[in-house]
Design a protein around this motif. Structure first.
Motif, PDB file in Angstrom:
ATOM      1  N   THR A   1       0.834  -1.195   0.000  1.00  0.00           N
ATOM      2  CA  THR A   1       0.000   0.000   0.000  1.00  0.00           C
ATOM      3  C   THR A   1       0.874   1.253   0.000  1.00  0.00           C
ATOM      4  OG1 THR A   1      -1.711  -1.223   1.173  1.00  0.00           O
ATOM      5  CG2 THR A   1      -1.871   1.172   1.212  1.00  0.00           C
ATOM      6  N   TYR A   2       0.519   2.179  -0.879  1.00  0.00           N
ATOM      7  CA  TYR A   2       1.243   3.428  -1.043  1.00  0.00           C
ATOM      8  C   TYR A   2       0.253   4.586  -0.977  1.00  0.00           C
ATOM      9  CZ  TYR A   2       5.326   0.845  -2.661  1.00  0.00           C
ATOM     10  OH  TYR A   2       6.398   0.007  -2.747  1.00  0.00           O
ATOM     11  N   ALA A   3       0.671   5.656  -0.318  1.00  0.00           N
ATOM     12  CA  ALA A   3      -0.139   6.868  -0.269  1.00  0.00           C
ATOM     13  C   ALA A   3       0.543   7.935  -1.116  1.00  0.00           C
ATOM     14  CB  ALA A   3      -0.283   7.344   1.171  1.00  0.00           C
ATOM     15  N   GLY A   4      -0.209   8.494  -2.032  1.00  0.00           N
ATOM     16  CA  GLY A   4       0.292   9.581  -2.861  1.00  0.00           C
ATOM     17  C   GLY A   4      -0.164  10.915  -2.290  1.00  0.00           C
ATOM     18  N   PRO A   5      -0.076  11.965  -3.059  1.00  0.00           N
ATOM     19  CA  PRO A   5      -0.424  13.293  -2.554  1.00  0.00           C
ATOM     20  C   PRO A   5      -1.887  13.432  -2.141  1.00  0.00           C
ATOM     21  CG  PRO A   5       0.100  13.374  -4.903  1.00  0.00           C
ATOM     22  CD  PRO A   5       0.413  12.000  -4.427  1.00  0.00           C
ATOM     23  N   GLU A   6      -2.728  12.556  -2.607  1.00  0.00           N
ATOM     24  CA  GLU A   6      -4.149  12.608  -2.229  1.00  0.00           C
ATOM     25  C   GLU A   6      -4.349  12.411  -0.732  1.00  0.00           C
ATOM     26  OE1 GLU A   6      -2.997   8.489  -2.458  1.00  0.00           O
ATOM     27  OE2 GLU A   6      -2.728  10.073  -3.927  1.00  0.00           O
ATOM     28  N   ARG A   7      -3.350  11.858  -0.060  1.00  0.00           N
ATOM     29  CA  ARG A   7      -3.460  11.655   1.389  1.00  0.00           C
ATOM     30  C   ARG A   7      -3.611  12.987   2.123  1.00  0.00           C
ATOM     31  NH1 ARG A   7       1.868  11.310   0.183  1.00  0.00           N
ATOM     32  NH2 ARG A   7       3.370  12.362   1.539  1.00  0.00           N
TER      33      ARG A   7
ATOM     34  N   TYR B   1      -3.396   3.845  -2.278  1.00  0.00           N
ATOM     35  CA  TYR B   1      -3.500   2.867  -3.364  1.00  0.00           C
ATOM     36  C   TYR B   1      -2.903   1.548  -2.908  1.00  0.00           C
ATOM     37  CZ  TYR B   1      -4.679   6.712  -6.467  1.00  0.00           C
ATOM     38  OH  TYR B   1      -5.291   7.778  -7.056  1.00  0.00           O
ATOM     39  N   THR B   2      -3.556   0.471  -3.275  1.00  0.00           N
ATOM     40  CA  THR B   2      -3.109  -0.853  -2.881  1.00  0.00           C
ATOM     41  C   THR B   2      -2.821  -1.676  -4.129  1.00  0.00           C
ATOM     42  OG1 THR B   2      -4.449  -0.700  -0.887  1.00  0.00           O
ATOM     43  CG2 THR B   2      -3.721  -2.900  -1.527  1.00  0.00           C
ATOM     44  N   PHE B   3      -1.697  -2.372  -4.103  1.00  0.00           N
ATOM     45  CA  PHE B   3      -1.247  -3.195  -5.223  1.00  0.00           C
ATOM     46  C   PHE B   3      -0.977  -4.608  -4.716  1.00  0.00           C
ATOM     47  CE2 PHE B   3       0.143   1.164  -5.731  1.00  0.00           C
ATOM     48  CZ  PHE B   3      -0.289   1.485  -7.010  1.00  0.00           C
ATOM     49  N   VAL B   4      -1.164  -5.594  -5.586  1.00  0.00           N
ATOM     50  CA  VAL B   4      -0.865  -6.987  -5.244  1.00  0.00           C
ATOM     51  C   VAL B   4       0.066  -7.558  -6.307  1.00  0.00           C
ATOM     52  CG1 VAL B   4      -1.809  -9.311  -4.933  1.00  0.00           C
ATOM     53  CG2 VAL B   4      -3.035  -7.336  -4.008  1.00  0.00           C
ATOM     54  N   VAL B   5       1.173  -8.138  -5.838  1.00  0.00           N
ATOM     55  CA  VAL B   5       2.118  -8.858  -6.702  1.00  0.00           C
ATOM     56  C   VAL B   5       2.579 -10.105  -5.957  1.00  0.00           C
ATOM     57  CG1 VAL B   5       2.957  -6.801  -7.913  1.00  0.00           C
ATOM     58  CG2 VAL B   5       4.137  -7.591  -5.862  1.00  0.00           C
ATOM     59  N   ASN B   6       3.248 -10.989  -6.651  1.00  0.00           N
ATOM     60  CA  ASN B   6       3.858 -12.150  -6.007  1.00  0.00           C
ATOM     61  C   ASN B   6       5.304 -11.839  -5.657  1.00  0.00           C
ATOM     62  OD1 ASN B   6       1.560 -13.691  -6.284  1.00  0.00           O
ATOM     63  ND2 ASN B   6       2.606 -15.422  -7.198  1.00  0.00           N
ATOM     64  N   GLY B   7       5.768 -12.441  -4.566  1.00  0.00           N
ATOM     65  CA  GLY B   7       7.154 -12.286  -4.165  1.00  0.00           C
ATOM     66  C   GLY B   7       7.531 -13.349  -3.157  1.00  0.00           C
TER      67      GLY B   7
ATOM     68  N   GLY C   1     -12.107  -4.103   0.120  1.00  0.00           N
ATOM     69  CA  GLY C   1     -11.786  -2.942  -0.696  1.00  0.00           C
ATOM     70  C   GLY C   1     -11.230  -3.277  -2.059  1.00  0.00           C
ATOM     71  N   CYS C   2     -10.871  -2.225  -2.742  1.00  0.00           N
ATOM     72  CA  CYS C   2     -10.341  -2.340  -4.098  1.00  0.00           C
ATOM     73  C   CYS C   2      -8.818  -2.382  -4.061  1.00  0.00           C
ATOM     74  CB  CYS C   2     -10.778  -1.132  -4.919  1.00  0.00           C
ATOM     75  SG  CYS C   2     -12.561  -1.012  -5.104  1.00  0.00           S
ATOM     76  N   TYR C   3      -8.257  -3.039  -5.026  1.00  0.00           N
ATOM     77  CA  TYR C   3      -6.800  -3.072  -5.154  1.00  0.00           C
ATOM     78  C   TYR C   3      -6.435  -3.326  -6.606  1.00  0.00           C
ATOM     79  CZ  TYR C   3      -7.492  -8.175  -4.828  1.00  0.00           C
ATOM     80  OH  TYR C   3      -7.902  -9.460  -5.018  1.00  0.00           O
TER      81      TYR C   3
END
Length: 187
Positions: free
Chosen positions: A85-91, A98-104, A156-158
């Protein structure tokens, strides 16, 4: 950009085809059995030929399902899903991050992978202040276990970037596999 896929709409027809096939196979097999549900010697060869044909058809159906699932999800990539999860200037205006999903392999690996993906890189650059384009984008990684963790978000959305990751991973894998057979260019 990540796209929304109707997995149920895609998978249900495959399940329906499978169920229809198995019902048809079972009806054919039942035709070889006597009234006691036993197989007689007179029909054993026909029964075995039917079973072999069923196995071949089932194999072809499985190949079709795997190909479709690969089209929908991308080829498998190593690791497990991680939420980042990352917060941009909208915070600054009280908006959600914004939330992202990847494998690792772990959270750090997932974060490194996320930073290489075109969708994320584009999003990151869009967070740059228009009035000060020379400054780094105003982005914060939210490292708390509530925001960034193993698995997908509960609610929520991601942005699920695993398909994009898979496409890039497959390309890189093919490149790595071909590297040893590529002749060296003489300079």
């Amino acid at each position: 950009m990540a796209e929304t896929i109707d997995f149920i709409g895609e998978i249900h027809p495959l399940l329906t085809q499978f169920r229809q096939m198995t019902a048809r196979h079972q009806a054919q097999i039942d035709g070889y059995l006597d009234s006691d549900g036993e197989l007689t010697d007179e029909v054993r060869q026909d029964f075995n030929e039917a079973k072999n044909a069923h196995n071949a058809e089932a194999h072809n159906q499985l190949v079709k399902v795997i190909e479709r699932l690969t089209d929908l999800c991308g080829p498998p990539v190593p690791g497990r899903a991680y939420t980042l999860t990352y917060a941009g200037p909208e915070r600054h205006d009280g908006e959600a991050p914004y939330t992202f999903v990847v494998n690792g392999q772990d959270l750090d690996d997932a974060r490194r992978i996320l930073h290489t993906l075109p969708f994320f890189r584009e999003w990151y650059e869009e967070q740059r202040d228009w009035n000060a384009p020379e400054q780094d984008p105003d982005v914060l990684f939210l490292a708390s276990p509530r925001d960034s963790h193993a698995g997908i978000p509960d609610l929520g959305c991601y942005n699920d970037l695993r398909r994009e990751q898979a496409a890039l991973w497959e390309t890189e894998t093919v490149t790595r596999e071909l590297a040893p057979v590529r002749p060296e260019l003489e300079g």
